[in-house]
Write an enzyme that holds these catalytic residues in place. Structure first.
Site, PDB file in Angstrom:
ATOM      1  N   LYS A 207       0.854  -1.189   0.000  1.00 56.70           N
ATOM      2  CA  LYS A 207       0.000   0.000   0.000  1.00 56.70           C
ATOM      3  C   LYS A 207       0.885   1.231   0.000  1.00 56.70           C
ATOM      4  CE  LYS A 207      -3.657   2.410   2.463  1.00 56.70           C
ATOM      5  NZ  LYS A 207      -4.659   2.333   3.541  1.00 56.70           N
ATOM      6  N   LYS A 259      -2.142  -1.597  -3.875  1.00 58.75           N
ATOM      7  CA  LYS A 259      -2.984  -0.400  -3.848  1.00 58.75           C
ATOM      8  C   LYS A 259      -2.127   0.854  -3.899  1.00 58.75           C
ATOM      9  CE  LYS A 259      -6.087   1.906  -0.729  1.00 58.75           C
ATOM     10  NZ  LYS A 259      -6.425   2.085   0.650  1.00 58.75           N
TER      11      LYS A 259
HETATM   12  C1  PBG Z   1      -7.262   3.378   5.419  1.00 59.87           C
HETATM   13  C2  PBG Z   1      -7.679   3.315   3.989  1.00 59.87           C
HETATM   14  C3  PBG Z   1      -7.549   4.321   3.024  1.00 59.87           C
HETATM   15  C4  PBG Z   1      -8.082   3.814   1.839  1.00 59.87           C
HETATM   16  C5  PBG Z   1      -8.542   2.544   2.111  1.00 59.87           C
HETATM   17  N1  PBG Z   1      -8.271   2.237   3.445  1.00 59.87           N
HETATM   18  C6  PBG Z   1      -7.051   5.707   3.185  1.00 59.87           C
HETATM   19  C7  PBG Z   1      -5.619   5.958   3.379  1.00 59.87           C
HETATM   20  O1  PBG Z   1      -4.802   5.051   3.494  1.00 59.87           O
HETATM   21  O2  PBG Z   1      -5.296   7.141   3.465  1.00 59.87           O
HETATM   22  C8  PBG Z   1      -8.143   4.557   0.533  1.00 59.87           C
HETATM   23  C9  PBG Z   1      -9.188   4.083  -0.430  1.00 59.87           C
HETATM   24  C10 PBG Z   1      -9.434   4.996  -1.553  1.00 59.87           C
HETATM   25  O3  PBG Z   1      -8.759   6.025  -1.772  1.00 59.87           O
HETATM   26  O4  PBG Z   1     -10.379   4.712  -2.313  1.00 59.87           O
HETATM   27  N2  PBG Z   1      -8.303   2.990   6.308  1.00 59.87           N
END
Ligand code: PBG
Length: 337
Positions: A207, A259
């Site tokens: 991520k 991601k």
């Molecule tokens: C954290 C989380 C995020 C997203 C999914 N889970 C936000 C981040 O990491 O800042 C982002 C999903 C998206 O942008 O569609 N709980």
């Protein structure tokens, strides 16, 4: 050889729609898709998310409707995010037995059961985001040390109780998204100790700290100041993404995720080539917003761009794709619209 001298003519397989359909290496199926859904405590009407046209923060009632629609369309899963009425430094609402996400999970499970009884087909798997950022008043994915750093090991204890609270509410998959080291192992232990050996872990493994999460921050009314660069990955690093996935699998992840999806197709391909577990990819809020904005301006063909963007994610190796268009794509695939 013919007079043209051309032996190979790849265009033959492109001559007609039926030939192209037969020759397609990749195809989308509704069951591959997971629909992310937001449920907000205390709402009486669904609240549109301005930077994600077509997406809303759900009330508990409209969450049930959305899950039912996903079930009828054959969508493979729903990923739930909760937005609490009250936040604090520890993210107390995240593991409260009656916290908004736990309530949402129960509602989703009920809607799935009802839809399965109605249709006779499997409904979506109910998944929950296992993180603290929606529940903390500082907006970080973990608890903070006295000097404001995100405390990895103290956060793990919070993730363990959060995952168990989600499992108790009926989550079939918990999805640690906070990028703390060791989070999968701790959650696996806690779930097993609590008797939830059959609850799966979908690990957000690779991520990246991404500008493409921008609209999501509006979707969850994020309190975050600053950024997440001490825990989410640097976009410069591909090998490190493979390593993160390897570590999560070694810790017991049942599925791993890359991601954001579109900007990380190389990492997705790399993880898919080596992982022996299903690989998911999350087409995030910013990827959604870009296509919606361009389409709204008449600059791009919306349906074509949506389908191509998701197909490319599948082609790069994703078995499971989280996308805000899941329901709409499922309807298109069914020929319903
Ligand atoms: C954290 C989380 C995020 C997203 C999914 N889970 C936000 C981040 O990491 O800042 C982002 C999903 C998206 O942008 O569609 N709980």
């Amino acid at each position: 050889m013919s007079t043209s001298g051309i032996v190979y003519r790849p265009r033959r397989l492109r001559t007609t729609p039926r030939m192209r359909r037969l020759a397609a290496e990749t195809r989308l199926h509704a069951a591959d898709l997971v629909l992310p859904l937001f449920v907000k405590e205390g709402l009486t009407e669904p609240a549109p998310i301005a930077s994600m046209p077509g997406q809303v923060q759900h009330t508990e009632a409209t969450l049930a409707d959305a899950v039912t629609a996903a079930a009828r369309a054959g969508v493979g899963g729903v990923m739930l995010f909760g937005i609490p009425a009250v936040r604090d430094a520890r993210g107390t609402a995240g593991d409260a037995p009656d916290g908004i996400l736990q309530r949402g999970i129960r509602i989703a499970r009920e809607a799935v059961a009802a839809a399965e009884a109605e249709t006779g087909r499997p409904g979506p798997v109910v998944m929950a985001d296992t993180c603290l950022d929606e529940f903390t008043d500082h907006g970080h994915c973990g608890v903070l040390t006295r000097d404001g750093a995100v405390d990895n090991d103290a956060t793990l204890e919070r993730y363990a109780t959060t995952a168990v609270a989600q499992a108790k509410a009926g989550a079939e998959v918990v999805s640690p998204s906070g990028m703390m080291d060791g989070q999968v192992a701790v959650i696996r232990d806690a779930l097993d100790d609590a008797g939830f050996e059959d609850v799966s872990i979908l690990a957000y493994s690779a991520k990246y700290a991404s500008a493409f999460y921008g609209p999501f921050r509006e979707a969850v009314d994020s309190a975050l100041q600053g950024d997440r660069r001490t825990y989410q990955m640097d976009a410069a690093n591909a090998r490190e993404g493979l390593r993160e996935a390897d570590l999560d699998i070694a810790e017991g992840a049942d599925m791993v995720m890359v991601k954001p999806a579109g900007p990380s197709l190389d990492v997705l391909r790399g993880v898919a080539d080596r992982a022996e577990v299903p690989v998911a990819a999350y087409q995030v809020s910013g990827e959604y917003a870009m296509i919606e904005a361009a389409a709204a301006n008449g600059w791009i063909d919306r349906r074509g761009a949506v389908l191509e963007s998701v197909l490319a994610i599948k082609r790069a190796g994703a078995d499971v794709i989280l996308t805000y268009w899941a329901l709409e794509i499922a309807d298109w695939l069914a020929g319903a619209s």
